[in-house]
Write a protein that holds these residues in place. Structure first.
Motif, PDB file in Angstrom:
ATOM      1  N   ASN A   2       0.845  -1.183   0.000  1.00 48.01           N
ATOM      2  CA  ASN A   2       0.000   0.000   0.000  1.00 48.01           C
ATOM      3  C   ASN A   2       0.881   1.233   0.000  1.00 48.01           C
ATOM      4  O   ASN A   2       1.934   1.252   0.629  1.00 48.01           O
ATOM      5  N   VAL A   3       0.419   2.274  -0.680  1.00 49.84           N
ATOM      6  CA  VAL A   3       1.098   3.560  -0.644  1.00 49.84           C
ATOM      7  C   VAL A   3       0.193   4.520   0.106  1.00 49.84           C
ATOM      8  O   VAL A   3      -0.944   4.757  -0.301  1.00 49.84           O
ATOM      9  N   LEU A   4       0.697   5.043   1.213  1.00 50.17           N
ATOM     10  CA  LEU A   4      -0.026   6.034   1.994  1.00 50.17           C
ATOM     11  C   LEU A   4       0.540   7.397   1.640  1.00 50.17           C
ATOM     12  O   LEU A   4       1.760   7.567   1.518  1.00 50.17           O
ATOM     13  N   ILE A   5      -0.335   8.384   1.481  1.00 48.95           N
ATOM     14  CA  ILE A   5       0.083   9.718   1.057  1.00 48.95           C
ATOM     15  C   ILE A   5      -0.377  10.737   2.083  1.00 48.95           C
ATOM     16  O   ILE A   5      -1.548  10.739   2.487  1.00 48.95           O
ATOM     17  N   PHE A   6       0.557  11.625   2.458  1.00 48.99           N
ATOM     18  CA  PHE A   6       0.289  12.612   3.499  1.00 48.99           C
ATOM     19  C   PHE A   6       0.779  13.990   3.084  1.00 48.99           C
ATOM     20  O   PHE A   6       1.778  14.112   2.385  1.00 48.99           O
ATOM     21  N   SER A   7       0.096  14.992   3.583  1.00 52.66           N
ATOM     22  CA  SER A   7       0.570  16.369   3.516  1.00 52.66           C
ATOM     23  C   SER A   7       1.353  16.611   4.805  1.00 52.66           C
ATOM     24  O   SER A   7       0.921  16.197   5.883  1.00 52.66           O
ATOM     25  N   THR A   8       2.523  17.277   4.687  1.00 50.47           N
ATOM     26  CA  THR A   8       3.345  17.527   5.878  1.00 50.47           C
ATOM     27  C   THR A   8       3.780  18.991   5.916  1.00 50.47           C
ATOM     28  O   THR A   8       3.558  19.741   4.969  1.00 50.47           O
ATOM     29  N   ASN A   9       4.439  19.348   6.997  1.00 50.82           N
ATOM     30  CA  ASN A   9       5.056  20.671   7.080  1.00 50.82           C
ATOM     31  C   ASN A   9       6.583  20.564   7.047  1.00 50.82           C
ATOM     32  O   ASN A   9       7.281  21.476   7.471  1.00 50.82           O
ATOM     33  N   VAL A  10       7.092  19.470   6.525  1.00 56.53           N
ATOM     34  CA  VAL A  10       8.538  19.289   6.347  1.00 56.53           C
ATOM     35  C   VAL A  10       8.933  20.107   5.121  1.00 56.53           C
ATOM     36  O   VAL A  10       8.478  19.833   4.017  1.00 56.53           O
ATOM     37  N   ALA A  11       9.766  21.133   5.319  1.00 61.61           N
ATOM     38  CA  ALA A  11      10.037  22.059   4.229  1.00 61.61           C
ATOM     39  C   ALA A  11      11.494  22.108   3.784  1.00 61.61           C
ATOM     40  O   ALA A  11      11.786  22.641   2.722  1.00 61.61           O
ATOM     41  N   VAL A  19      13.496  13.346  10.119  1.00 61.40           N
ATOM     42  CA  VAL A  19      12.437  12.358   9.923  1.00 61.40           C
ATOM     43  C   VAL A  19      13.030  10.996   9.552  1.00 61.40           C
ATOM     44  O   VAL A  19      12.501   9.957   9.931  1.00 61.40           O
ATOM     45  N   GLN A  20      14.135  11.008   8.851  1.00 62.93           N
ATOM     46  CA  GLN A  20      14.727   9.786   8.296  1.00 62.93           C
ATOM     47  C   GLN A  20      14.922   8.686   9.331  1.00 62.93           C
ATOM     48  O   GLN A  20      14.483   7.558   9.108  1.00 62.93           O
ATOM     49  N   PRO A  21      15.553   8.954  10.484  1.00 63.87           N
ATOM     50  CA  PRO A  21      15.746   7.840  11.428  1.00 63.87           C
ATOM     51  C   PRO A  21      14.440   7.316  12.017  1.00 63.87           C
ATOM     52  O   PRO A  21      14.329   6.132  12.337  1.00 63.87           O
ATOM     53  N   VAL A  22      13.444   8.171  12.114  1.00 66.91           N
ATOM     54  CA  VAL A  22      12.145   7.765  12.669  1.00 66.91           C
ATOM     55  C   VAL A  22      11.448   6.789  11.726  1.00 66.91           C
ATOM     56  O   VAL A  22      10.996   5.720  12.128  1.00 66.91           O
ATOM     57  N   LEU A  23      11.376   7.160  10.451  1.00 75.08           N
ATOM     58  CA  LEU A  23      10.679   6.306   9.479  1.00 75.08           C
ATOM     59  C   LEU A  23      11.496   5.071   9.111  1.00 75.08           C
ATOM     60  O   LEU A  23      10.947   3.988   8.950  1.00 75.08           O
ATOM     61  N   SER A  24      12.798   5.230   9.008  1.00 71.33           N
ATOM     62  CA  SER A  24      13.647   4.093   8.629  1.00 71.33           C
ATOM     63  C   SER A  24      13.725   3.033   9.719  1.00 71.33           C
ATOM     64  O   SER A  24      14.034   1.876   9.436  1.00 71.33           O
ATOM     65  N   CYS A  39       3.701  21.674  -3.150  1.00 73.52           N
ATOM     66  CA  CYS A  39       3.195  22.681  -2.207  1.00 73.52           C
ATOM     67  C   CYS A  39       2.718  22.051  -0.902  1.00 73.52           C
ATOM     68  O   CYS A  39       2.725  22.705   0.142  1.00 73.52           O
ATOM     69  N   ASP A  40       2.316  20.780  -0.917  1.00 74.35           N
ATOM     70  CA  ASP A  40       1.861  20.082   0.287  1.00 74.35           C
ATOM     71  C   ASP A  40       2.967  19.278   0.959  1.00 74.35           C
ATOM     72  O   ASP A  40       2.713  18.565   1.926  1.00 74.35           O
ATOM     73  N   LYS A  41       4.192  19.371   0.428  1.00 73.93           N
ATOM     74  CA  LYS A  41       5.336  18.630   0.997  1.00 73.93           C
ATOM     75  C   LYS A  41       4.937  17.180   1.247  1.00 73.93           C
ATOM     76  O   LYS A  41       4.942  16.661   2.357  1.00 73.93           O
ATOM     77  N   ILE A  42       4.587  16.512   0.148  1.00 75.75           N
ATOM     78  CA  ILE A  42       3.994  15.171   0.185  1.00 75.75           C
ATOM     79  C   ILE A  42       4.961  14.115   0.721  1.00 75.75           C
ATOM     80  O   ILE A  42       6.087  13.988   0.262  1.00 75.75           O
ATOM     81  N   LEU A  43       4.474  13.371   1.705  1.00 71.26           N
ATOM     82  CA  LEU A  43       5.158  12.184   2.217  1.00 71.26           C
ATOM     83  C   LEU A  43       4.449  10.965   1.652  1.00 71.26           C
ATOM     84  O   LEU A  43       3.230  10.838   1.784  1.00 71.26           O
ATOM     85  N   PHE A  64       6.591  17.106  13.613  1.00 67.46           N
ATOM     86  CA  PHE A  64       6.044  17.592  12.338  1.00 67.46           C
ATOM     87  C   PHE A  64       4.571  17.253  12.211  1.00 67.46           C
ATOM     88  O   PHE A  64       4.113  16.231  12.712  1.00 67.46           O
ATOM     89  N   SER A  65       3.845  18.109  11.504  1.00 69.02           N
ATOM     90  CA  SER A  65       2.450  17.804  11.224  1.00 69.02           C
ATOM     91  C   SER A  65       2.380  16.900  10.009  1.00 69.02           C
ATOM     92  O   SER A  65       3.239  16.955   9.111  1.00 69.02           O
ATOM     93  N   CYS A  66       1.366  16.060   9.970  1.00 65.39           N
ATOM     94  CA  CYS A  66       1.230  15.063   8.910  1.00 65.39           C
ATOM     95  C   CYS A  66      -0.243  14.685   8.845  1.00 65.39           C
ATOM     96  O   CYS A  66      -0.805  14.240   9.846  1.00 65.39           O
ATOM     97  N   THR A  67      -0.844  14.876   7.683  1.00 58.86           N
ATOM     98  CA  THR A  67      -2.266  14.593   7.513  1.00 58.86           C
ATOM     99  C   THR A  67      -2.467  13.728   6.271  1.00 58.86           C
ATOM    100  O   THR A  67      -1.984  14.088   5.185  1.00 58.86           O
ATOM    101  N   GLU A  68      -3.164  12.631   6.432  1.00 55.48           N
ATOM    102  CA  GLU A  68      -3.409  11.743   5.289  1.00 55.48           C
ATOM    103  C   GLU A  68      -4.214  12.466   4.232  1.00 55.48           C
ATOM    104  O   GLU A  68      -5.164  13.197   4.532  1.00 55.48           O
ATOM    105  N   LEU A  69      -3.846  12.253   2.973  1.00 53.03           N
ATOM    106  CA  LEU A  69      -4.591  12.786   1.835  1.00 53.03           C
ATOM    107  C   LEU A  69      -5.360  11.667   1.170  1.00 53.03           C
ATOM    108  O   LEU A  69      -4.833  10.559   1.000  1.00 53.03           O
ATOM    109  N   GLU A  70      -6.573  11.953   0.805  1.00 53.93           N
ATOM    110  CA  GLU A  70      -7.385  10.976   0.062  1.00 53.93           C
ATOM    111  C   GLU A  70      -6.963  11.018  -1.405  1.00 53.93           C
ATOM    112  O   GLU A  70      -6.685  12.077  -1.954  1.00 53.93           O
TER     113      GLU A  70
END
Length: 71
Positions: A2-11, A19-24, A39-43, A64-70
């Motif tokens: 599955n690919v999950l897509i999020f808007s973030t404030n990582v700029a 973020v790298q060590p957390v996700l890895s 523009c949404d700094k997509i994760l 960081f803020s992170c919100t799932e995008l539909e």
């Protein structure tokens, strides 16, 4: 997979480095990337079994803020 897509404030690349060590560290995450040019700094997170809420919590714990995008 599955690919999950999020808007973030990582700029900035320095923030991606935070973020790298957390996700890895999550073995269920097979791949991830952040598009700083968007523009949404997509994760994008590739995983078989993680919930969007889990990713949002990981990112919040990293500061960081992170919100799932539909899609």
């Amino acid at each position: 997979m599955n690919v999950l897509i999020f808007s973030t404030n990582v700029a900035k690349h320095e923030q991606v480095s935070k973020v790298q060590p957390v996700l890895s560290a999550v073995s269920s995450i097979k791949d991830w990337n952040i598009d700083l040019e968007d523009c949404d700094k997509i994760l994008r997170v590739v995983s078989n079994d993680l919930s969007p809420r889990y990713i949002e919590t990981l990112m919040a714990n990293a500061g960081f803020s992170c919100t799932e995008l539909e899609y």
